[in-house]
Design a protein around this motif. Structure first.
Motif, PDB file in Angstrom:
ATOM      1  N   VAL A 276       0.881  -1.163   0.000  1.00  0.00           N
ATOM      2  CA  VAL A 276       0.000   0.000   0.000  1.00  0.00           C
ATOM      3  C   VAL A 276       0.918   1.211   0.000  1.00  0.00           C
ATOM      4  O   VAL A 276       1.811   1.317   0.841  1.00  0.00           O
ATOM      5  CB  VAL A 276      -0.902   0.044   1.245  1.00  0.00           C
ATOM      6  CG1 VAL A 276      -1.792   1.291   1.205  1.00  0.00           C
ATOM      7  CG2 VAL A 276      -1.741  -1.215   1.351  1.00  0.00           C
ATOM      8  N   LEU A 277       0.733   2.104  -0.965  1.00  0.00           N
ATOM      9  CA  LEU A 277       1.557   3.309  -1.050  1.00  0.00           C
ATOM     10  C   LEU A 277       0.740   4.527  -0.654  1.00  0.00           C
ATOM     11  O   LEU A 277      -0.325   4.775  -1.229  1.00  0.00           O
ATOM     12  CB  LEU A 277       2.080   3.491  -2.481  1.00  0.00           C
ATOM     13  CG  LEU A 277       2.782   4.832  -2.771  1.00  0.00           C
ATOM     14  CD1 LEU A 277       4.039   4.970  -1.921  1.00  0.00           C
ATOM     15  CD2 LEU A 277       3.118   4.957  -4.248  1.00  0.00           C
ATOM     16  N   ILE A 278       1.236   5.252   0.317  1.00  0.00           N
ATOM     17  CA  ILE A 278       0.665   6.552   0.670  1.00  0.00           C
ATOM     18  C   ILE A 278       1.586   7.599   0.072  1.00  0.00           C
ATOM     19  O   ILE A 278       2.701   7.799   0.549  1.00  0.00           O
ATOM     20  CB  ILE A 278       0.544   6.725   2.195  1.00  0.00           C
ATOM     21  CG1 ILE A 278      -0.252   5.561   2.806  1.00  0.00           C
ATOM     22  CG2 ILE A 278      -0.100   8.066   2.525  1.00  0.00           C
ATOM     23  CD1 ILE A 278      -1.654   5.399   2.254  1.00  0.00           C
ATOM     24  N   ASN A 279       1.136   8.252  -0.974  1.00  0.00           N
ATOM     25  CA  ASN A 279       1.988   9.197  -1.707  1.00  0.00           C
ATOM     26  C   ASN A 279       2.326  10.428  -0.893  1.00  0.00           C
ATOM     27  O   ASN A 279       1.458  10.982  -0.206  1.00  0.00           O
ATOM     28  CB  ASN A 279       1.294   9.655  -2.992  1.00  0.00           C
ATOM     29  CG  ASN A 279       1.054   8.530  -3.966  1.00  0.00           C
ATOM     30  OD1 ASN A 279      -0.076   8.117  -4.171  1.00  0.00           O
ATOM     31  ND2 ASN A 279       2.110   8.026  -4.570  1.00  0.00           N
ATOM     32  N   ASP A 298      -1.195   3.432  10.528  1.00  0.00           N
ATOM     33  CA  ASP A 298      -2.525   2.903  10.848  1.00  0.00           C
ATOM     34  C   ASP A 298      -2.853   1.692   9.978  1.00  0.00           C
ATOM     35  O   ASP A 298      -3.377   0.682  10.469  1.00  0.00           O
ATOM     36  CB  ASP A 298      -3.567   4.007  10.643  1.00  0.00           C
ATOM     37  CG  ASP A 298      -4.991   3.509  10.891  1.00  0.00           C
ATOM     38  OD1 ASP A 298      -5.281   3.117  12.040  1.00  0.00           O
ATOM     39  OD2 ASP A 298      -5.798   3.500   9.931  1.00  0.00           O
ATOM     40  N   ILE A 299      -2.516   1.775   8.668  1.00  0.00           N
ATOM     41  CA  ILE A 299      -2.770   0.649   7.756  1.00  0.00           C
ATOM     42  C   ILE A 299      -1.930  -0.557   8.159  1.00  0.00           C
ATOM     43  O   ILE A 299      -2.390  -1.704   8.140  1.00  0.00           O
ATOM     44  CB  ILE A 299      -2.480   1.068   6.306  1.00  0.00           C
ATOM     45  CG1 ILE A 299      -3.521   2.104   5.850  1.00  0.00           C
ATOM     46  CG2 ILE A 299      -2.462  -0.130   5.364  1.00  0.00           C
ATOM     47  CD1 ILE A 299      -3.206   2.761   4.528  1.00  0.00           C
ATOM     48  N   LYS A 311      -7.701  -5.789   0.385  1.00  0.00           N
ATOM     49  CA  LYS A 311      -8.770  -4.798   0.470  1.00  0.00           C
ATOM     50  C   LYS A 311      -8.229  -3.449   0.929  1.00  0.00           C
ATOM     51  O   LYS A 311      -8.668  -2.394   0.459  1.00  0.00           O
ATOM     52  CB  LYS A 311      -9.868  -5.289   1.412  1.00  0.00           C
ATOM     53  CG  LYS A 311     -10.673  -6.456   0.859  1.00  0.00           C
ATOM     54  CD  LYS A 311     -11.786  -6.859   1.792  1.00  0.00           C
ATOM     55  CE  LYS A 311     -12.617  -8.010   1.205  1.00  0.00           C
ATOM     56  NZ  LYS A 311     -13.698  -8.442   2.130  1.00  0.00           N
ATOM     57  N   LEU A 312      -7.271  -3.473   1.860  1.00  0.00           N
ATOM     58  CA  LEU A 312      -6.654  -2.225   2.302  1.00  0.00           C
ATOM     59  C   LEU A 312      -5.940  -1.532   1.144  1.00  0.00           C
ATOM     60  O   LEU A 312      -6.022  -0.305   0.975  1.00  0.00           O
ATOM     61  CB  LEU A 312      -5.668  -2.500   3.441  1.00  0.00           C
ATOM     62  CG  LEU A 312      -6.285  -2.917   4.787  1.00  0.00           C
ATOM     63  CD1 LEU A 312      -5.189  -3.386   5.740  1.00  0.00           C
ATOM     64  CD2 LEU A 312      -7.053  -1.745   5.402  1.00  0.00           C
ATOM     65  N   ALA A 313      -5.229  -2.335   0.332  1.00  0.00           N
ATOM     66  CA  ALA A 313      -4.521  -1.769  -0.814  1.00  0.00           C
ATOM     67  C   ALA A 313      -5.496  -1.180  -1.827  1.00  0.00           C
ATOM     68  O   ALA A 313      -5.287  -0.086  -2.358  1.00  0.00           O
ATOM     69  CB  ALA A 313      -3.656  -2.822  -1.482  1.00  0.00           C
ATOM     70  N   GLY A 327      -2.840  -4.525  -4.581  1.00  0.00           N
ATOM     71  CA  GLY A 327      -1.460  -4.178  -4.247  1.00  0.00           C
ATOM     72  C   GLY A 327      -0.438  -5.198  -4.687  1.00  0.00           C
ATOM     73  O   GLY A 327       0.754  -5.065  -4.378  1.00  0.00           O
ATOM     74  N   ASP A 328      -0.845  -6.228  -5.431  1.00  0.00           N
ATOM     75  CA  ASP A 328       0.057  -7.315  -5.820  1.00  0.00           C
ATOM     76  C   ASP A 328       1.076  -6.827  -6.847  1.00  0.00           C
ATOM     77  O   ASP A 328       0.722  -6.309  -7.898  1.00  0.00           O
ATOM     78  CB  ASP A 328      -0.759  -8.469  -6.403  1.00  0.00           C
ATOM     79  CG  ASP A 328       0.063  -9.737  -6.582  1.00  0.00           C
ATOM     80  OD1 ASP A 328       1.286  -9.696  -6.338  1.00  0.00           O
ATOM     81  OD2 ASP A 328      -0.521 -10.768  -6.953  1.00  0.00           O
TER      82      ASP A 328
END
Length: 637
Positions: A276-279, A298-299, A311-313, A327-328
């Motif tokens: 998961v990327l938070i930009n 938090d993630i 699902k998070l991704a 996110g794969d």
């Protein structure tokens, strides 16, 4: 889409575009490769003896692929083959090399001061209008897998090409009268009222013309469908199928190749991960960085607590390419990702979730799902690959031997068909082809077509190298002015017929309705609306009509207060009343003269460049060699 956090920075290729933008539009740009001096088996092409590497070819094909993908989006896959990326890539390389060689003959060089100035003035190497410094410059290049020597060599080539353009362009002149004419064209205005009778109103009515009507139209317009000289030939093809009985591999040969090239079949350790990327930008304000980190934290906690990572991704990731796959990222070896991501992915135990990992793109939360250990692939897993590699060169050699054997029979007096029967070859018939045709079963093979068009009837040619092997052709017939049969051109004839009949009917209906010169009455009769264009200028679309240069000329040639006869537009037949006309203020010409002159110069300069390249290519034609593998991929798309 991993491109925005793998070790590649897409802003580097546009650097050269800033330096030689006109050349990019005309030729395209290919990155200099560290192997560009290689003349080994990886050569993609040779121009006057100078090799172009497979690396250069692959880079250029990739650049074009990305360019068209951005241009056409999801529809790109539907017509990628028709675009011919592979063919364009090798053509671009050859053309660029011809230009560079021409520039060297003309004595064009780039000084160290010019090169330094060009580097300093590239925006990506500047901060607040100043050069970022040698260390940051090297870091930016390293992020793209380039050394300063490699990058500067490519930049130097581009600057040489730019000088070549300028030298040729210096001969292009634009007369004062041309500038004045263009100024008038740009600034003359008219106020119009018009009605447009759309052609598709009649095309829908004429959707099913009888075959007899189409055939009669075809017969009346045959000159439109003639294709010039046509020829028919027989040819013997020496491809993999023809040589397979003469090329046999033993298990011992396959084993020997495997043993001698084990390193080729080694695969490094690979990891499969999701992320998961938070930009957040590298130079973002501290508060923004902390907010992104907190969200990533938090993630991470939620994922470690058992929430579905995919699902998070899908919900939070800023990587638009992988988020649709939860996110794969698939499997990747060490060194493929940016260092911080790489280190985390290869240090995490399988199934574990990382804490936030900071990279230049933001904060990543990573989950490693699988690992493939390093090691050699077993022989059976790579047997077909080895057999293909061993057969590739052997097939070419045997095909060449068979083609020479076949020609030898012909030279000894054996006729073409008998020679083919003796060698168990099945002759193929080209059918009638023209110089621009594709050969049925082979596709576009210009070398074979050129051979056929140099033969006398009944004569055979020398073996021709094709993507699929070699071929020898014998000319059977020559048709001086080939007319393809109606059945082959049915769809084109139908489209032409419907368009022409619709236009004729529309003009007839319009002429009847406007016979009294009353635009409003004609509109009422034809159930059309009177449109207004109060400030019509050249280049402007007309509602219900679009842009049409010939229609535009006709409108501006009509005097104010006059109603035109029915005029042809690309989508409609038009009748217009020219209410007023406004001539341009020639006193303002001086302010635009320079801009207009440069605008008129560009297409003329492009023609000069095109003619020069065509001349260079024709001059070097005999010395240009293209790798048969690339010829094949270019043919197959």
């Amino acid at each position: 889409m991993l491109a925005f956090f793998r070790k590649s920075m897409p802003f580097l290729k546009p650097i050269l575009m800033l330096v030689v933008i006109t050349f990019v539009l005309f030729f395209g740009v290919t990155w200099w490769s560290p192997e560009s001096g290689s003349s080994g088996p990886d050569a993609a092409a040779k121009v006057n003896g100078n090799p172009l590497t497979m690396r250069q070819y692959m880079d250029e094909a990739r650049r074009l692929d990305e360019q068209y993908r951005r241009m056409f989006g999801e529809k790109y896959a539907d017509f990628r083959k028709q675009i011919g990326v592979e063919r364009q890539a090798i053509d671009n390389l050859v053309q660029q090399e011809l230009v560079l060689q021409d520039a060297r003959r003309l004595g064009l060089t780039v000084s160290s001061d010019e090169l330094t100035s060009a580097v300093y003035n590239i925006p990506v190497f500047q901060r607040d209008g100043r050069f970022v410094g040698r260390q940051m410059y090297m870091q930016i290049l390293a992020s793209n897998g380039q050394s300063p020597e490699q990058f500067e060599a490519g930049l130097e080539q581009s600057l040489v090409i730019s000088k070549w353009q300028q030298l040729l362009g210096a001969s292009v002149l634009v007369a004062k009268s041309d500038v004045e004419t263009e100024f008038r064209r740009r600034h003359e205005k008219a106020s119009l009222e018009y009605i447009a009778l759309p052609l598709d109103r009649f095309e829908k009515e004429d959707a099913a013309p009888a075959d007899a009507e189409l055939k009669a139209y075809f017969d009346q317009n045959k000159s439109r469908y003639k294709e010039g000289e046509g020829r028919r030939a027989l040819y013997a093809l020496f491809d993999d199928k023809a040589v397979e009985k003469r090329v046999q591999l033993t298990d011992a040969e396959v084993q020997a190749y495997y043993d001698a090239n084990k390193a080729q079949f080694e695969s490094p350790e690979q990891r499969r991960a999701r992320h998961v990327l938070i930009n957040v930008d590298a130079d973002a304000p501290a508060a923004q960085v902390e907010a992104a980190k907190a969200q990533a934290q938090d993630i991470s906690v939620r994922a470690k607590g058992g929430e579905d990572f995919a699902k998070l991704a899908a919900q939070y990731s800023g990587d638009t390419g992988s988020k649709v796959r939860g996110g794969d990222l698939g499997f990747f070896p060490r060194g493929q990702m940016v260092p911080e991501f790489d280190e985390a992915a290869f240090s995490l135990p399988i199934g574990q979730v990382s804490a936030p990992v900071r990279t230049e793109f933001g904060f990543h939360v990573i989950k490693v799902e699988e690992s493939r250990p390093a090691g050699a692939q077993p022989l059976e897993a790579v047997r077909k690959q080895i057999e293909g590699q061993l057969k590739f060169n052997r097939n070419k050699d045997v095909a060449s031997q068979m083609a020479q054997e076949f020609v030898g029979k012909l030279k000894s007096g054996t006729d073409f068909k008998t020679a083919a029967e003796q060698m168990s070859l099945e002759l193929q018939d080209t059918g009638v082809i023209t110089r621009s045709s594709a050969v049925p079963g082979l596709g576009p093979v210009p070398a074979l077509i050129e051979s056929i068009f140099t033969l006398e009837k009944g004569k055979y040619g020398e073996p021709v190298v094709l993507p699929r092997g070699q071929a020898v052709a014998q000319l059977q017939d020559v048709i001086a002015d080939y007319m393809p049969p109606f059945e082959m051109r049915r769809e084109r004839v139908r489209a032409d017929y419907l368009r022409e009949r619709s236009r004729d009917r529309a003009k007839l209906e319009m002429a009847k309705a406007i016979s009294g010169g009353d635009l409003e009455a004609a509109a009422k009769t034809l159930k059309l609306e009177v449109r207004k264009a109060p400030a019509y200028t050249r280049g402007q679309d007309l509602q219900d009509v679009g842009f049409d240069a010939k229609l535009e000329d006709a409108l501006f040639e009509t005097a104010a207060g006059r109603v035109t006869a029915p005029l042809d537009g690309s989508r409609a037949v038009v009748v217009a009343r020219v209410v007023t006309k406004e001539s341009p203020d020639m006193s303002k010409l001086a302010a635009e003269e320079g801009t207009i002159r440069e605008t008129l110069k560009v297409p003329r300069m492009q023609r000069v460049l095109q003619e020069r390249v065509q001349a260079l290519r024709k001059e070097a034609e005999a010395t240009i060699w293209i790798n048969p593998e690339i010829q094949q991929s270019a043919t197959q798309g």
